[in-house]
Scaffold this motif. Sequence first.
Motif, PDB file in Angstrom:
ATOM      1  N   ILE A 292      50.366  42.640  26.474  1.00  0.00           N
ATOM      2  CA  ILE A 292      50.678  42.238  25.157  1.00  0.00           C
ATOM      3  C   ILE A 292      51.842  42.805  24.462  1.00  0.00           C
ATOM      4  CG2 ILE A 292      49.202  42.322  22.982  1.00  0.00           C
ATOM      5  CD1 ILE A 292      46.843  41.655  24.531  1.00  0.00           C
ATOM      6  N   LYS A 293      51.723  44.205  24.368  1.00  0.00           N
ATOM      7  CA  LYS A 293      52.709  45.273  23.990  1.00  0.00           C
ATOM      8  C   LYS A 293      54.394  44.678  24.328  1.00  0.00           C
ATOM      9  CE  LYS A 293      53.552  49.972  22.959  1.00  0.00           C
ATOM     10  NZ  LYS A 293      54.213  50.769  23.760  1.00  0.00           N
ATOM     11  N   ALA A 294      54.399  44.460  25.631  1.00  0.00           N
ATOM     12  CA  ALA A 294      55.761  44.015  26.160  1.00  0.00           C
ATOM     13  C   ALA A 294      56.153  42.644  25.741  1.00  0.00           C
ATOM     14  CB  ALA A 294      55.884  44.370  27.482  1.00  0.00           C
ATOM     15  N   ARG A 295      55.291  41.726  25.924  1.00  0.00           N
ATOM     16  CA  ARG A 295      55.827  40.130  25.942  1.00  0.00           C
ATOM     17  C   ARG A 295      55.245  39.652  24.614  1.00  0.00           C
ATOM     18  NH1 ARG A 295      54.477  35.083  28.032  1.00  0.00           N
ATOM     19  NH2 ARG A 295      52.199  35.096  27.765  1.00  0.00           N
ATOM     20  N   GLY A 296      54.506  40.345  23.744  1.00  0.00           N
ATOM     21  CA  GLY A 296      54.106  39.905  22.400  1.00  0.00           C
ATOM     22  C   GLY A 296      53.079  38.866  22.607  1.00  0.00           C
ATOM     23  N   ALA A 297      52.441  38.641  23.720  1.00  0.00           N
ATOM     24  CA  ALA A 297      51.404  37.593  23.924  1.00  0.00           C
ATOM     25  C   ALA A 297      50.648  38.141  25.340  1.00  0.00           C
ATOM     26  CB  ALA A 297      52.128  36.462  24.165  1.00  0.00           C
ATOM     27  N   SER A 298      49.567  37.512  25.470  1.00  0.00           N
ATOM     28  CA  SER A 298      48.526  38.134  26.313  1.00  0.00           C
ATOM     29  C   SER A 298      49.091  37.484  27.931  1.00  0.00           C
ATOM     30  CB  SER A 298      47.235  37.923  26.065  1.00  0.00           C
ATOM     31  OG  SER A 298      46.905  36.644  26.135  1.00  0.00           O
ATOM     32  N   SER A 299      48.722  37.989  28.910  1.00  0.00           N
ATOM     33  CA  SER A 299      49.033  37.764  30.256  1.00  0.00           C
ATOM     34  C   SER A 299      48.612  36.143  30.358  1.00  0.00           C
ATOM     35  CB  SER A 299      48.195  38.173  31.123  1.00  0.00           C
ATOM     36  OG  SER A 299      48.009  39.497  30.877  1.00  0.00           O
ATOM     37  N   ALA A 300      49.612  35.188  30.830  1.00  0.00           N
ATOM     38  CA  ALA A 300      49.244  33.882  31.033  1.00  0.00           C
ATOM     39  C   ALA A 300      49.359  33.246  32.274  1.00  0.00           C
ATOM     40  CB  ALA A 300      49.808  33.049  29.891  1.00  0.00           C
ATOM     41  N   ALA A 301      50.815  33.480  32.862  1.00  0.00           N
ATOM     42  CA  ALA A 301      50.977  32.893  34.070  1.00  0.00           C
ATOM     43  C   ALA A 301      50.262  33.784  35.234  1.00  0.00           C
ATOM     44  CB  ALA A 301      52.514  33.078  34.404  1.00  0.00           C
ATOM     45  N   SER A 302      50.267  35.050  35.099  1.00  0.00           N
ATOM     46  CA  SER A 302      49.532  35.929  35.856  1.00  0.00           C
ATOM     47  C   SER A 302      47.976  35.545  36.051  1.00  0.00           C
ATOM     48  CB  SER A 302      49.947  37.398  35.640  1.00  0.00           C
ATOM     49  OG  SER A 302      49.668  37.945  34.742  1.00  0.00           O
ATOM     50  N   ALA A 303      47.569  35.343  34.865  1.00  0.00           N
ATOM     51  CA  ALA A 303      46.132  35.222  34.771  1.00  0.00           C
ATOM     52  C   ALA A 303      45.758  33.872  35.320  1.00  0.00           C
ATOM     53  CB  ALA A 303      45.528  34.902  33.224  1.00  0.00           C
ATOM     54  N   ALA A 304      46.799  32.683  35.206  1.00  0.00           N
ATOM     55  CA  ALA A 304      46.493  31.154  35.929  1.00  0.00           C
ATOM     56  C   ALA A 304      46.566  31.660  37.308  1.00  0.00           C
ATOM     57  CB  ALA A 304      47.600  30.448  35.403  1.00  0.00           C
ATOM     58  N   SER A 305      47.593  32.422  37.726  1.00  0.00           N
ATOM     59  CA  SER A 305      47.612  32.491  39.233  1.00  0.00           C
ATOM     60  C   SER A 305      46.604  33.405  39.702  1.00  0.00           C
ATOM     61  CB  SER A 305      48.998  33.462  39.315  1.00  0.00           C
ATOM     62  OG  SER A 305      49.632  33.361  40.547  1.00  0.00           O
ATOM     63  N   SER A 306      45.957  34.019  38.984  1.00  0.00           N
ATOM     64  CA  SER A 306      44.696  34.722  39.616  1.00  0.00           C
ATOM     65  C   SER A 306      43.608  33.925  39.698  1.00  0.00           C
ATOM     66  CB  SER A 306      44.314  35.907  38.911  1.00  0.00           C
ATOM     67  OG  SER A 306      45.760  37.055  38.981  1.00  0.00           O
ATOM     68  N   ALA A 307      43.384  32.986  38.669  1.00  0.00           N
ATOM     69  CA  ALA A 307      42.222  32.055  38.666  1.00  0.00           C
ATOM     70  C   ALA A 307      42.460  30.870  39.595  1.00  0.00           C
ATOM     71  CB  ALA A 307      42.339  31.313  37.256  1.00  0.00           C
ATOM     72  N   ILE A 308      43.575  30.601  39.928  1.00  0.00           N
ATOM     73  CA  ILE A 308      44.031  29.807  41.168  1.00  0.00           C
ATOM     74  C   ILE A 308      43.445  30.624  42.540  1.00  0.00           C
ATOM     75  CG2 ILE A 308      45.921  28.856  42.451  1.00  0.00           C
ATOM     76  CD1 ILE A 308      47.096  27.947  40.001  1.00  0.00           C
ATOM     77  N   ASP A 309      43.997  31.726  42.564  1.00  0.00           N
ATOM     78  CA  ASP A 309      43.579  32.537  43.765  1.00  0.00           C
ATOM     79  C   ASP A 309      41.811  32.587  44.062  1.00  0.00           C
ATOM     80  OD1 ASP A 309      46.180  33.238  44.124  1.00  0.00           O
ATOM     81  OD2 ASP A 309      45.825  35.272  43.409  1.00  0.00           O
ATOM     82  N   HIS A 310      41.458  32.896  42.799  1.00  0.00           N
ATOM     83  CA  HIS A 310      39.839  32.800  42.885  1.00  0.00           C
ATOM     84  C   HIS A 310      38.969  31.640  43.347  1.00  0.00           C
ATOM     85  CE1 HIS A 310      36.079  34.200  40.719  1.00  0.00           C
ATOM     86  NE2 HIS A 310      35.732  33.031  40.824  1.00  0.00           N
ATOM     87  N   ILE A 311      39.560  30.474  42.839  1.00  0.00           N
ATOM     88  CA  ILE A 311      39.058  29.238  43.135  1.00  0.00           C
ATOM     89  C   ILE A 311      39.403  29.009  44.755  1.00  0.00           C
ATOM     90  CG2 ILE A 311      38.766  26.800  42.828  1.00  0.00           C
ATOM     91  CD1 ILE A 311      37.330  28.366  40.951  1.00  0.00           C
ATOM     92  N   ARG A 312      40.720  29.184  45.154  1.00  0.00           N
ATOM     93  CA  ARG A 312      41.293  28.632  46.299  1.00  0.00           C
ATOM     94  C   ARG A 312      40.247  29.522  47.324  1.00  0.00           C
ATOM     95  NH1 ARG A 312      46.235  31.266  46.819  1.00  0.00           N
ATOM     96  NH2 ARG A 312      44.735  33.098  47.393  1.00  0.00           N
ATOM     97  N   ASP A 313      40.138  31.032  47.148  1.00  0.00           N
ATOM     98  CA  ASP A 313      39.479  31.559  48.154  1.00  0.00           C
ATOM     99  C   ASP A 313      37.857  31.374  48.226  1.00  0.00           C
ATOM    100  OD1 ASP A 313      41.737  32.762  48.883  1.00  0.00           O
ATOM    101  OD2 ASP A 313      41.424  34.567  47.851  1.00  0.00           O
ATOM    102  N   TRP A 314      37.437  31.046  47.254  1.00  0.00           N
ATOM    103  CA  TRP A 314      36.058  30.532  46.990  1.00  0.00           C
ATOM    104  C   TRP A 314      35.856  29.121  47.852  1.00  0.00           C
ATOM    105  CZ3 TRP A 314      33.190  29.950  41.566  1.00  0.00           C
ATOM    106  CH2 TRP A 314      31.759  29.590  41.771  1.00  0.00           C
ATOM    107  N   VAL A 315      36.586  28.245  47.469  1.00  0.00           N
ATOM    108  CA  VAL A 315      36.483  27.109  48.349  1.00  0.00           C
ATOM    109  C   VAL A 315      37.043  27.171  49.783  1.00  0.00           C
ATOM    110  CG1 VAL A 315      37.437  24.416  48.199  1.00  0.00           C
ATOM    111  CG2 VAL A 315      36.974  25.689  46.250  1.00  0.00           C
TER     112      VAL A 315
END
Length: 325
Positions: free
Chosen positions: A230-253
């Motif tokens: 947030i400090k560096a980008r002025g906004a919270s993690s977004a692409a990395s959060a989406a990428s990790s959500a995709i990892d979570h569901i991919r591995d679960w399925v």
Amino acid sequence: MNNPVRVAITGAAGQIGYQLCFRIAAGDMLGPNQPVILQLIEIPPAKDALEGVAMELEDAALPLLHGIVTTTELDEGFKDADVALLVGAKPRGKGMERADLLAENGKIFGPQGKSLNAVASRDVKVLVVGNPANTNALIAQANAPDLPAENFTAMTRLDHNRALAQLANKTGTHHTRIKQMTIWGNHSSTQYPDLHHVNCDGKTATDLVDRDWYENDFIPTVQQRGAAIIKARGASSAASAASSAIDHIRDWVLGTDGDDWVSMAVPADGSYGIEPGVIFSFPCTCEDGQWKIVQGLDINEFSQARLDATDKELREERQAVESLL
Ligand code: NAI
């Protein structure tokens, strides 16, 4: 080609949602042979923005995308959903106490749980990303009594991936050569990134790094990474959060890899002394669409104190939303 899988996303016009839609429709989550129907849910003020996302999705002409639903109605958005990514949440306002934040989010995740209970597939895999993710997942789960509790999870995969990245940088090892990382507990600054079981390119990670770096650099860096972004980008993690959500569901399925495991916040079942009643991040393996908590890991005194601290925080969060459960 398989039948399309229905993927519901709340907060679909937000930063994370925008990333998720395109990556999922490109096949990154469920594989290159799995068509998807995206069921995108927003609140009325973001309805126009959501229509814009849908227009862009159409314009990308992605081969796996077999349909788009845009809605502000939960029952329409969650209808027959096989996967539900609960991303939209109320951000912490100025001067807002943690208890207020929990209560405000309870008003969102309670109705979402009820709607999933009423209309989603009985096998729906739910991942809560919106913060406070673990307790929001608990609220949704408690409001969906007809769905199995194990269908409800919260995201600590971003923390897991951040921990891989920190250790990779420190040891000069590519992150794909690091296995058995664990994030324990809450997706908050009390989370405990545990190196004791990590295999780093065939070696025990704790033999490769000194204790001072582990305790005073690695752990706080992973715990505070969200704030640093947030400090560096002025906004919270977004692409990395989406990428990790995709990892979570991919591995679960699709299943976890060999003897590796991943971190998932799942309903506690007494494993490692964490009593039922909270959604707690554990090391998990996945097979045939089911997750399983890895058993039998040694927990030393240092680790136990950290597991206790993050469990205590989750119990306090639970107490603050007791009336919504
Ligand atoms: P954002 O503010 O860009 O987007 C959120 C979207 O959700 C907005 O479009 C908003 O209209 C929508 N929304 C709000 N309430 C809703 C509701 N009741 N139903 C449907 N949609 C709703 O936020 P961003 O960056 O996409 O982050 C979303 C959430 O994810 C935040 O709570 C954030 O703290 C959390 N997060 C969690 C992470 C994790 O590791 N668990 C990592 C990064 C962010």
